[in-house]
Each structure stands twice: as C-alpha cells, then as structure tokens.
Design a protein around this motif. Structure first.
Motif, PDB file in Angstrom:
ATOM      1  N   ALA A  77       1.022   3.978  -3.035  1.00  0.00           N
ATOM      2  CA  ALA A  77       0.637   5.367  -2.751  1.00  0.00           C
ATOM      3  C   ALA A  77       1.751   6.340  -3.126  1.00  0.00           C
ATOM      4  CB  ALA A  77       0.277   5.513  -1.280  1.00  0.00           C
ATOM      5  N   ALA A 100       1.576   9.149  -6.078  1.00  0.00           N
ATOM      6  CA  ALA A 100       1.793  10.562  -5.736  1.00  0.00           C
ATOM      7  C   ALA A 100       2.941  11.146  -6.544  1.00  0.00           C
ATOM      8  CB  ALA A 100       2.068  10.690  -4.242  1.00  0.00           C
ATOM      9  N   VAL A 103       0.837  -1.210   0.000  1.00  0.00           N
ATOM     10  CA  VAL A 103       0.000   0.000   0.000  1.00  0.00           C
ATOM     11  C   VAL A 103       0.863   1.248   0.000  1.00  0.00           C
ATOM     12  CG1 VAL A 103      -1.647   1.336   1.369  1.00  0.00           C
ATOM     13  CG2 VAL A 103      -1.967  -1.131   1.059  1.00  0.00           C
ATOM     14  N   MET A 104       1.907   1.272   0.830  1.00  0.00           N
ATOM     15  CA  MET A 104       2.783   2.442   0.863  1.00  0.00           C
ATOM     16  C   MET A 104       3.489   2.647  -0.474  1.00  0.00           C
ATOM     17  SD  MET A 104       6.342   3.264   2.739  1.00  0.00           S
ATOM     18  CE  MET A 104       7.114   2.691   1.223  1.00  0.00           C
TER      19      MET A 104
END
Length: 383
Positions: free
Chosen positions: A106, A110, A102-103
C-alpha cells in the motif's frame, strides 16, 4: 511470535532507523522548526521496531501513518525502505507477514502514485525506484519470515527431542517393570511349589516318625531335601540375573523337566498321571518354560487348596498349539473366596500365557474337581 520481548536485533534496528532518518534530515537542512520535526520523526520511526515485537499490527499502522505525515510535512526525502524496513522485518519475524506485506504494498503504491502526480519522470519512478524499493522491502519481509521459521524449526526439534527422551525413559521404566514382574513370578512359582512340597512332606515325616515308620520318614525327608535343593538352584539363577553374573547360569526349566516335577508331587503322596503327546523337542524354549510353570503352579494349588486324591496332567503338542491340562478331583475353589483363583498364582500363570499370545482358563471341571487349561500358540500358528 507476538508477546516476545524485544531482542538485541530489534534495538539495533531501532538505532539504525533513527540514525538513517536523522542523517537525512541533518544533510537536507532547513529551518530549525523543520529540523526539529525531522529529528522527532526520526525518533518515532526508531521507536516503532521496539513496539512491533509486542504489537506488530499497530506498529505497522503507525509506520504507514508516520510515512504519510512525514512527506506531507515536506521533510527530508529518504526512501520508503529507510522508514519501513526495520518494522517490516520485526513484524515478519513476529509472524505477521501478511499484514506487513499489505502495508508495504500500500505504501509503495501510494508513493509511486504521488510521485507520478507530482510530475516525476515515470522512467525513474517506475523503472528504478519501484523495482529497487519493492525488492528491498520484499527481501526484508522474506528475511524476517525465514528467521521466524528457523526459530520455530529449532523449537519443534527441541520439542521432539524432549518427547523422544521422555518416551525412552518411559520405555525403560516399562522394561524395568516387566522384568520386575517376571522375576516376581519366577520367585513365586519356585518358592510356592517348594514350600508346598516341603509342608506336605513334613507332615508325612511327622506322621511316619510318630508311627515309627522309618522308611517313610526317610523318603519324606529326601523329598524335602530335593525340593529345597531345586528351589535354591532356581533362586540362585534368578538372583544371578539381578546381579548380572557372567558365570554359568542354571537353565530355565522346560517341558523335559515335567517328569521330575510330577515325581516330586507323587513323592508327597498325591498320585499324578502325566500324559504327553506330540513332538515336544522342537518347542521354543519360552513356550516350554511357560508350560512347565503352568503345570507347576496348578499342582502347587492342588497341594495347597484342593484336598484332592489324584491329579492328571496332559500336554499335547499340535501343529499350531500346545495344549496344557491339569485336572484334579478336589473340592475346587473355596466358596468363601479363599481359593487362590484371584491371587498371585493364577494371575501369574495368566500373565505368562498372555505374553505369548495364548489363553488360560481355570475353574470347576464338568465332572467335578478343578481344571486349569492353557493353550500356547506355536510358531506358524494363530496369535
């Protein structure tokens, strides 16, 4: 797993991350303050892999925040993988693959959005950087998870091997205990019967000598000698098993030895009738031995406790069961509990019969006296 101490791999990853980011800062150059901030950021990114082993989720969050701050301060440009690869690997190795994924997703989203907003070439951003950075981060996650899975597999195999070794030791102990009980039963049956015969015949001999009945005394003494010789022969066979002798071994008694057993009891002055029905020649050896021991122990108890005037032994071989009956006209169990009903004798008989899937009953007979009845399944019969 979380809570493990940092490994040497973690330390190498920390050093590599610091060196990579610090080299990019030094190569990019800039004012002293900016360089100092870049080196400080490099030290921070280098320390995070050491924390990720104990605290994977906080380390991932700190990495994400550090990456955002790094680019907001406009420090030396370096790919996302350089900042995050080490932490992603350690977190995946610690079992936090989902949080690390998930990190990574993300941050990658971004970064792509920010670069497109700044006007970077979409073909470069989407066609090159997205694929290369994403593939690198995915490979790091997969490697960390594979290392964790392999370590877990080794631990499980070691656990299974230890459990198998424990089971083998337990099985060996069970076999030793079973053999110990078997030998105890053999010694009990052999000595118990022989001592009972010797005791009875000694009393007969003593009375005969007192009455100057030489023939009766000689008969009793001959019976004592025969009982002692038989007992010694069986004891030698049992002890030979314990010593693992390779020489000839006395065979275990069987159905064919019942007449001699009954004759020995008759010689002690107790009339015993023996009735045999059916074909006993095809009986398995273990069934024959068990039947012999049941009769031997039952007659021993008659000699010891029953005060009987006669006894009857019946052995009937059917198609599926071998039936053994020993009936006497004695007083039966001691009302004060001194009878061997719950002692080693009947317990040993019951254990022998149960091991073969049979059943044994012992108690007062309907017509008086005491009865021992055993049923032993034969091959092809019910178990």
């Amino acid at each position: 797993m979380p809570g493990h101490r940092p490994t040497r791999i973690d330390a190498l990853l920390a050093i590599g991350t610091f060196a990579l980011v610090a080299a990019a800062v030094a190569t990019h150059g800039g004012p002293p303050a900016q360089l100092a901030a870049g080196y400080l950021a490099a030290a921070g990114f280098g320390a995070l892999p050491l924390l990720a082993r104990h605290f994977p989720v906080p380390a991932l969050a700190a990495t994400a925040a550090g990456v955002v701050a790094y680019y907001m301060l406009d420090l030396a440009p370096v790919g996302l993988a350089a900042h995050t690869a080490a932490v992603l690997y350690v977190a995946a190795d610690a079992g936090r693959v989902r949080a690390a994924s998930v990190m990574a997703a993300a941050l990658l989203a971004a970064s792509i959005a920010a670069r497109l907003a700044e006007g970077d070439d979409p073909s470069i951003v989407l066609g090159v950087d997205l694929g290369s950075q994403g593939a690198l981060m995915a490979a790091v996650l997969a490697l960390g998870d594979a290392v964790r899975s392999r370590r877990a597999l080794r631990a499980e195999l070691a656990r299974q091997a230890a459990a198998a070794a424990d089971e083998r030791r337990a099985e060996a102990a069970r076999q030793v205990e079973a053999e110990r009980l078997r030998i105890a039963r053999e010694v009990h049956d052999t000595l118990g019967h022989a001592v009972s015969v010797v005791t009875l015949q000694s009393a007969v001999a003593q009375e005969a000598l007192a009455d100057d009945a030489k023939d009766d005394a000689l008969t009793a003494l001959a019976a004592i000698r025969a009982a002692g010789g038989s007992a010694m022969s069986e004891l030698r066979a049992t002890l030979g098993t314990l010593r693992r002798d390779t020489g000839p071994r006395h065979p275990d008694p069987g159905i064919g030895d019942l007449p001699a057993l009954v004759d020995g009891v008759r010689g002690g002055g107790l009339p015993v009738e023996l009735h045999v029905k059916g074909d006993l020649r095809a009986l398995p050896a273990v069934v024959g031995t068990t039947a012999y021991r049941v009769v031997q122990e039952a007659l021993t108890n008659v000699l010891r406790h029953a005060r009987a005037t006669k006894a009857q032994v019946s052995v009937i071989a059917g198609s599926t069961l071998l039936s053994v009956d020993v009936l006497d006209d004695g007083r039966g169990p001691d009302p004060h509990g001194r009878h061997d009903e719950h002692g080693y004798g009947l317990r040993g008989m019951s254990e022998r019969v149960t091991l073969l899937g049979g059943a044994l009953e012992a108690g007062p007979a309907d017509a008086g006296g005491f009865r021992v009845h055993a049923e032993l399944p034969l091959p092809g019969g019910p178990r």
